[in-house]
Design a protein around this motif. Structure first.
Motif, PDB file in Angstrom:
ATOM      1  N   SER A 171       0.833  -1.213   0.000  1.00  0.00           N
ATOM      2  CA  SER A 171       0.000   0.000   0.000  1.00  0.00           C
ATOM      3  C   SER A 171       0.864   1.258   0.000  1.00  0.00           C
ATOM      4  CB  SER A 171      -0.938  -0.009   1.214  1.00  0.00           C
ATOM      5  OG  SER A 171      -0.230   0.176   2.424  1.00  0.00           O
ATOM      6  N   ILE A 172       2.010   1.199   0.674  1.00  0.00           N
ATOM      7  CA  ILE A 172       2.927   2.348   0.676  1.00  0.00           C
ATOM      8  C   ILE A 172       3.577   2.504  -0.697  1.00  0.00           C
ATOM      9  CG2 ILE A 172       5.066   3.252   1.673  1.00  0.00           C
ATOM     10  CD1 ILE A 172       4.296   1.901   4.300  1.00  0.00           C
ATOM     11  N   VAL A 173       4.029   1.379  -1.272  1.00  0.00           N
ATOM     12  CA  VAL A 173       4.643   1.410  -2.599  1.00  0.00           C
ATOM     13  C   VAL A 173       3.638   1.928  -3.633  1.00  0.00           C
ATOM     14  CG1 VAL A 173       5.584  -0.035  -4.445  1.00  0.00           C
ATOM     15  CG2 VAL A 173       6.275  -0.431  -2.065  1.00  0.00           C
ATOM     16  N   GLN A 174       2.367   1.516  -3.496  1.00  0.00           N
ATOM     17  CA  GLN A 174       1.323   1.949  -4.431  1.00  0.00           C
ATOM     18  C   GLN A 174       1.223   3.467  -4.483  1.00  0.00           C
ATOM     19  OE1 GLN A 174      -1.166  -0.126  -6.380  1.00  0.00           O
ATOM     20  NE2 GLN A 174      -1.004   1.886  -7.319  1.00  0.00           N
ATOM     21  N   LEU A 175       1.317   4.115  -3.338  1.00  0.00           N
ATOM     22  CA  LEU A 175       1.167   5.573  -3.267  1.00  0.00           C
ATOM     23  C   LEU A 175       2.480   6.321  -3.483  1.00  0.00           C
ATOM     24  CD1 LEU A 175      -1.305   5.871  -0.251  1.00  0.00           C
ATOM     25  CD2 LEU A 175      -1.835   5.932  -2.700  1.00  0.00           C
ATOM     26  N   GLU A 176       3.607   5.685  -3.229  1.00  0.00           N
ATOM     27  CA  GLU A 176       4.905   6.358  -3.338  1.00  0.00           C
ATOM     28  C   GLU A 176       5.478   6.306  -4.752  1.00  0.00           C
ATOM     29  OE1 GLU A 176       6.581   8.222  -1.469  1.00  0.00           O
ATOM     30  OE2 GLU A 176       6.309   7.747   0.652  1.00  0.00           O
ATOM     31  N   ALA A 177       5.248   5.196  -5.469  1.00  0.00           N
ATOM     32  CA  ALA A 177       5.873   5.037  -6.782  1.00  0.00           C
ATOM     33  C   ALA A 177       5.214   5.930  -7.826  1.00  0.00           C
ATOM     34  CB  ALA A 177       5.801   3.580  -7.221  1.00  0.00           C
ATOM     35  N   ALA A 178       6.042   6.518  -8.685  1.00  0.00           N
ATOM     36  CA  ALA A 178       5.524   7.401  -9.735  1.00  0.00           C
ATOM     37  C   ALA A 178       4.861   6.608 -10.843  1.00  0.00           C
ATOM     38  CB  ALA A 178       6.659   8.249 -10.306  1.00  0.00           C
ATOM     39  N   SER A 179       5.232   5.350 -11.006  1.00  0.00           N
ATOM     40  CA  SER A 179       4.646   4.497 -12.048  1.00  0.00           C
ATOM     41  C   SER A 179       4.831   3.033 -11.653  1.00  0.00           C
ATOM     42  CB  SER A 179       5.310   4.754 -13.411  1.00  0.00           C
ATOM     43  OG  SER A 179       6.667   4.356 -13.369  1.00  0.00           O
ATOM     44  N   GLU A 180       4.147   2.143 -12.365  1.00  0.00           N
ATOM     45  CA  GLU A 180       4.293   0.715 -12.079  1.00  0.00           C
ATOM     46  C   GLU A 180       5.717   0.233 -12.344  1.00  0.00           C
ATOM     47  OE1 GLU A 180       1.411  -1.688 -14.043  1.00  0.00           O
ATOM     48  OE2 GLU A 180      -0.302  -0.842 -12.930  1.00  0.00           O
ATOM     49  N   ASP A 181       6.379   0.838 -13.338  1.00  0.00           N
ATOM     50  CA  ASP A 181       7.753   0.432 -13.657  1.00  0.00           C
ATOM     51  C   ASP A 181       8.708   0.733 -12.510  1.00  0.00           C
ATOM     52  OD1 ASP A 181       6.934  -0.444 -16.123  1.00  0.00           O
ATOM     53  OD2 ASP A 181       7.434   1.441 -17.159  1.00  0.00           O
ATOM     54  N   GLU A 182       8.426   1.767 -11.745  1.00  0.00           N
ATOM     55  CA  GLU A 182       9.308   2.152 -10.648  1.00  0.00           C
ATOM     56  C   GLU A 182       9.020   1.386  -9.352  1.00  0.00           C
ATOM     57  OE1 GLU A 182      11.871   4.082 -10.916  1.00  0.00           O
ATOM     58  OE2 GLU A 182      11.471   4.684 -12.985  1.00  0.00           O
ATOM     59  N   MET A 183       7.915   0.673  -9.311  1.00  0.00           N
ATOM     60  CA  MET A 183       7.515   0.006  -8.069  1.00  0.00           C
ATOM     61  C   MET A 183       8.546  -0.988  -7.513  1.00  0.00           C
ATOM     62  SD  MET A 183       3.392  -0.542  -8.511  1.00  0.00           S
ATOM     63  CE  MET A 183       2.278   0.865  -8.455  1.00  0.00           C
ATOM     64  N   PRO A 184       9.167  -1.851  -8.339  1.00  0.00           N
ATOM     65  CA  PRO A 184      10.162  -2.776  -7.787  1.00  0.00           C
ATOM     66  C   PRO A 184      11.360  -2.079  -7.132  1.00  0.00           C
ATOM     67  CG  PRO A 184       9.424  -3.529  -9.938  1.00  0.00           C
ATOM     68  CD  PRO A 184       8.876  -2.150  -9.751  1.00  0.00           C
ATOM     69  N   LYS A 185      11.791  -0.941  -7.685  1.00  0.00           N
ATOM     70  CA  LYS A 185      12.902  -0.187  -7.094  1.00  0.00           C
ATOM     71  C   LYS A 185      12.473   0.498  -5.803  1.00  0.00           C
ATOM     72  CE  LYS A 185      15.703   0.922 -11.179  1.00  0.00           C
ATOM     73  NZ  LYS A 185      16.251   2.044 -12.005  1.00  0.00           N
ATOM     74  N   VAL A 186      11.280   1.096  -5.822  1.00  0.00           N
ATOM     75  CA  VAL A 186      10.765   1.745  -4.618  1.00  0.00           C
ATOM     76  C   VAL A 186      10.612   0.723  -3.497  1.00  0.00           C
ATOM     77  CG1 VAL A 186       8.782   2.953  -3.618  1.00  0.00           C
ATOM     78  CG2 VAL A 186       9.612   3.585  -5.894  1.00  0.00           C
ATOM     79  N   ALA A 187      10.100  -0.459  -3.847  1.00  0.00           N
ATOM     80  CA  ALA A 187       9.961  -1.526  -2.847  1.00  0.00           C
ATOM     81  C   ALA A 187      11.308  -1.911  -2.272  1.00  0.00           C
ATOM     82  CB  ALA A 187       9.279  -2.736  -3.480  1.00  0.00           C
ATOM     83  N   SER A 188      12.353  -1.932  -3.121  1.00  0.00           N
ATOM     84  CA  SER A 188      13.695  -2.308  -2.642  1.00  0.00           C
ATOM     85  C   SER A 188      14.223  -1.317  -1.615  1.00  0.00           C
ATOM     86  CB  SER A 188      14.660  -2.416  -3.823  1.00  0.00           C
ATOM     87  OG  SER A 188      15.034  -1.136  -4.305  1.00  0.00           O
ATOM     88  N   VAL A 189      13.891  -0.031  -1.793  1.00  0.00           N
ATOM     89  CA  VAL A 189      14.342   0.992  -0.840  1.00  0.00           C
ATOM     90  C   VAL A 189      13.776   0.709   0.550  1.00  0.00           C
ATOM     91  CG1 VAL A 189      14.213   3.440  -0.220  1.00  0.00           C
ATOM     92  CG2 VAL A 189      14.653   2.771  -2.605  1.00  0.00           C
ATOM     93  N   PHE A 190      12.477   0.454   0.633  1.00  0.00           N
ATOM     94  CA  PHE A 190      11.854   0.196   1.937  1.00  0.00           C
ATOM     95  C   PHE A 190      12.308  -1.143   2.521  1.00  0.00           C
ATOM     96  CE2 PHE A 190       8.609   3.141   0.083  1.00  0.00           C
ATOM     97  CZ  PHE A 190       8.756   4.153   1.024  1.00  0.00           C
ATOM     98  N   LEU A 191      12.480  -2.140   1.680  1.00  0.00           N
ATOM     99  CA  LEU A 191      12.942  -3.444   2.176  1.00  0.00           C
ATOM    100  C   LEU A 191      14.378  -3.352   2.691  1.00  0.00           C
ATOM    101  CD1 LEU A 191      11.382  -5.759  -0.553  1.00  0.00           C
ATOM    102  CD2 LEU A 191      10.810  -5.755   1.880  1.00  0.00           C
ATOM    103  N   ASN A 192      15.218  -2.552   2.001  1.00  0.00           N
ATOM    104  CA  ASN A 192      16.593  -2.361   2.481  1.00  0.00           C
ATOM    105  C   ASN A 192      16.607  -1.700   3.854  1.00  0.00           C
ATOM    106  OD1 ASN A 192      17.649  -3.502   0.176  1.00  0.00           O
ATOM    107  ND2 ASN A 192      17.990  -1.541  -0.872  1.00  0.00           N
ATOM    108  N   ARG A 193      15.705  -0.768   4.067  1.00  0.00           N
ATOM    109  CA  ARG A 193      15.608  -0.105   5.373  1.00  0.00           C
ATOM    110  C   ARG A 193      15.120  -1.079   6.449  1.00  0.00           C
ATOM    111  NH1 ARG A 193      14.909   5.564   6.280  1.00  0.00           N
ATOM    112  NH2 ARG A 193      15.897   6.767   4.620  1.00  0.00           N
ATOM    113  N   LEU A 194      14.143  -1.883   6.085  1.00  0.00           N
ATOM    114  CA  LEU A 194      13.619  -2.859   7.054  1.00  0.00           C
ATOM    115  C   LEU A 194      14.671  -3.903   7.424  1.00  0.00           C
ATOM    116  CD1 LEU A 194      10.051  -3.446   5.553  1.00  0.00           C
ATOM    117  CD2 LEU A 194      10.592  -2.279   7.704  1.00  0.00           C
ATOM    118  N   ASP A 195      15.575  -4.198   6.495  1.00  0.00           N
ATOM    119  CA  ASP A 195      16.631  -5.168   6.759  1.00  0.00           C
ATOM    120  C   ASP A 195      17.776  -4.582   7.584  1.00  0.00           C
ATOM    121  OD1 ASP A 195      15.283  -7.138   5.397  1.00  0.00           O
ATOM    122  OD2 ASP A 195      16.337  -6.793   3.491  1.00  0.00           O
ATOM    123  N   ASP A 196      17.800  -3.255   7.746  1.00  0.00           N
ATOM    124  CA  ASP A 196      18.856  -2.609   8.540  1.00  0.00           C
ATOM    125  C   ASP A 196      18.208  -1.633   9.526  1.00  0.00           C
ATOM    126  OD1 ASP A 196      21.202  -1.632   9.547  1.00  0.00           O
ATOM    127  OD2 ASP A 196      21.871  -0.640   7.691  1.00  0.00           O
TER     128      ASP A 196
END
Length: 466
Positions: free
Chosen positions: A338-363
């Motif tokens: 739900s956060i990625v849905q609202l944060e990403a500028a397009s569907e193509d950018e969603m996997p990269k945006v998701a990686s940013v939040f997952l990297n933060r959650l992992d550290d």
């Protein structure tokens, strides 16, 4: 039930009679064995007398109609013993040896008799238990079928649906089962044969499960007008409050009724995987699949919720295995999506945006907070407008503000589409910890460090150059 009780009583009386008969036979055997053998010459007569005494209890009583034969089924053992005794008589042996064998044979016979009596009693008891159990199951099953047929104990909620033109009786029965009007297709088909309606008409219909099969068939056989429908498209990123208002504006159901029904359990399998942590503002926020739906005007919120649940469950089945392998719970996946849905500028950018939040959650030591503006907007537009009091607002603000809470917020902040869900489940592998979007051009900038991120903010027109 009276006939059933009579038969069971007969069986029990028969078992008791056989127990008494077996005990009497045992007492007779002991009295015969107590008599001393006078000499070798009379030993044969004593053996014959003992054999005759043993055979008397083994005589098979005549079977009657009210006694089940399995209780009397121990004739085969006797014939085998008689055969072995005849074989022993044929062998030429000395009197002494014959006497010893007779004694040993008598002991073995006595042991077998005891076993026969025990087996007879045990078998009779088992048979009685089996008959009683089967009778109980049939009785309970009959009551259950009767309650289903008459609609006893079933909901009186209106269920509105459509029967397509050209549907067969079997297909109509399947529709009734799927809609929750009936539970037993075979029973309904049987009821149709007895009721023999002149015709069953297609089209829109409203039924109540509590009506019973006869009334349901009667309503199906009546002509009726079609209900007015409306088609509504829900886009990715809408929250439940937005959806509720849209339903009310289109006269499907009231917003309050929808929010109440949608946040209840409806008995769907995926609901068991929803992690209710107690801090979610709307328990089922995020579990509405954005799509175009056709609803009946002035329908019940329960019917609307059921339609929406069915669609979400279908989509959920396509990613269920991925979610299980991700190491995250369903609630965590849907919240991040739900956060990625609202944060990403397009569907193509969603996997990269998701990686940013997952990297933060992992550290979490370096990046304890996600710092997403979208959660702040949810607090402003939903929590602060719908919460009952100030205390609730403060509580949920702490649970959803990713500038204050560590890690993910308590629950989803909107209803994401499949692209955002898949982005969380299959993110790009990056070493980015920051990103920002140019709101005019839609371009996204990613950064590994805070210094790079601050430079990107200037590029995106979100900050002035220092």
């Amino acid at each position: 039930m009276d006939d059933l009780n009579f038969n069971v009583d007969d069986i029990i009386n028969d078992v008791n009679a056989k127990i008494k008969s077996a005990e009497k036979n045992k007492a007779d055997e002991e009295s015969v064995e107590a008599e001393p053998i006078a000499d070798t010459e009379n030993s044969s007569e004593a053996c014959e007398q003992a054999d005759n005494t043993d055979e008397k209890p083994q005589e098979t009583p005549e079977a009657t109609d009210d006694k089940p034969e399995p209780i009397l089924a121990f004739h085969e053992d006797k014939s085998e013993e008689d055969k072995s005794e005849k074989d022993e008589d044929k062998k030429p042996e000395k009197p002494e040896k014959q006497e010893k064998k007779s004694k040993s044979g008598k002991k073995k016979k006595k042991k077998r008799k005891k076993s026969k009596v025990n087996n007879s009693v045990f078998g009779g008891i088992i048979l009685v238990i089996v008959i009683l159990t089967v009778s109980l199951v049939l009785a309970v099953g009959g009551i259950s079928i009767g309650m289903e047929y008459y609609g006893i104990g079933k909901t009186d909620e209106d269920i509105r649906f459509n029967i397509p033109a050209g549907s067969t009786n079997s297909e109509i029965a399947d529709i009734l089962v799927n809609e929750g009007v009936i539970k037993n297709k075979k029973l309904f088909m049987l009821a149709l044969k007895f009721e023999k309606p002149a015709a069953i008409y297609p089209g829109d219909i409203t039924l109540q499960p509590s009506s019973g099969y006869s009334e349901i068939i009667e309503k199906l056989s009546q002509m009726r007008e079609s209900y007015k429908t409306v088609s509504i498209t829900f886009t990715e990123g809408e929250n439940l409050l937005d959806i509720a208002k849209k339903l009310e504006d289109n006269e499907v159901c009231t917003a309050d009724d929808f929010l109440f029904e949608f946040n209840k359990n409806q008995g769907f399998d995926f609901e068991n995987d929803v992690d209710d942590n107690g801090d979610m503002f709307y328990r089922m926020e995020g579990y509405f699949y954005p799509d175009t739906y056709e609803f009946y005007v002035n329908d019940s919120a329960g019917n609307v919720t059921k339609k929406l649940r069915e669609q979400f469950e279908k989509k959920y089945e396509t990613v269920k295995a991925k979610i299980k392998n991700s190491g995250m719970s369903l609630n965590e996946v849907m919240t991040l999506a739900s956060i990625v849905q609202l944060e990403a500028a397009s569907e193509d950018e969603m996997p990269k945006v998701a990686s940013v939040f997952l990297n933060r959650l992992d550290d979490p030591d370096t990046y304890p907070m996600l710092q997403s503006d979208t959660t702040t907007n949810y607090i402003k537009n939903v929590i602060k407008t719908e919460a009952d009091n100030t205390a609730s607002i403060e509580h949920y603000t702490e649970c959803y503000d990713t500038y204050k809470c560590k890690g993910l917020p308590a629950g989803p902040i909107c209803n994401p589409g499949m692209a955002a869900i898949n982005a969380v489940l299959e993110p790009k592998k990056t070493d980015y910890y920051y990103f920002c979007n140019n709101l005019k051009t839609g371009e996204t900038f990613y950064a590994k460090t805070l210094d790079e991120h601050e430079e990107n903010l200037v590029k995106a027109g979100l900050a002035k150059k220092k």
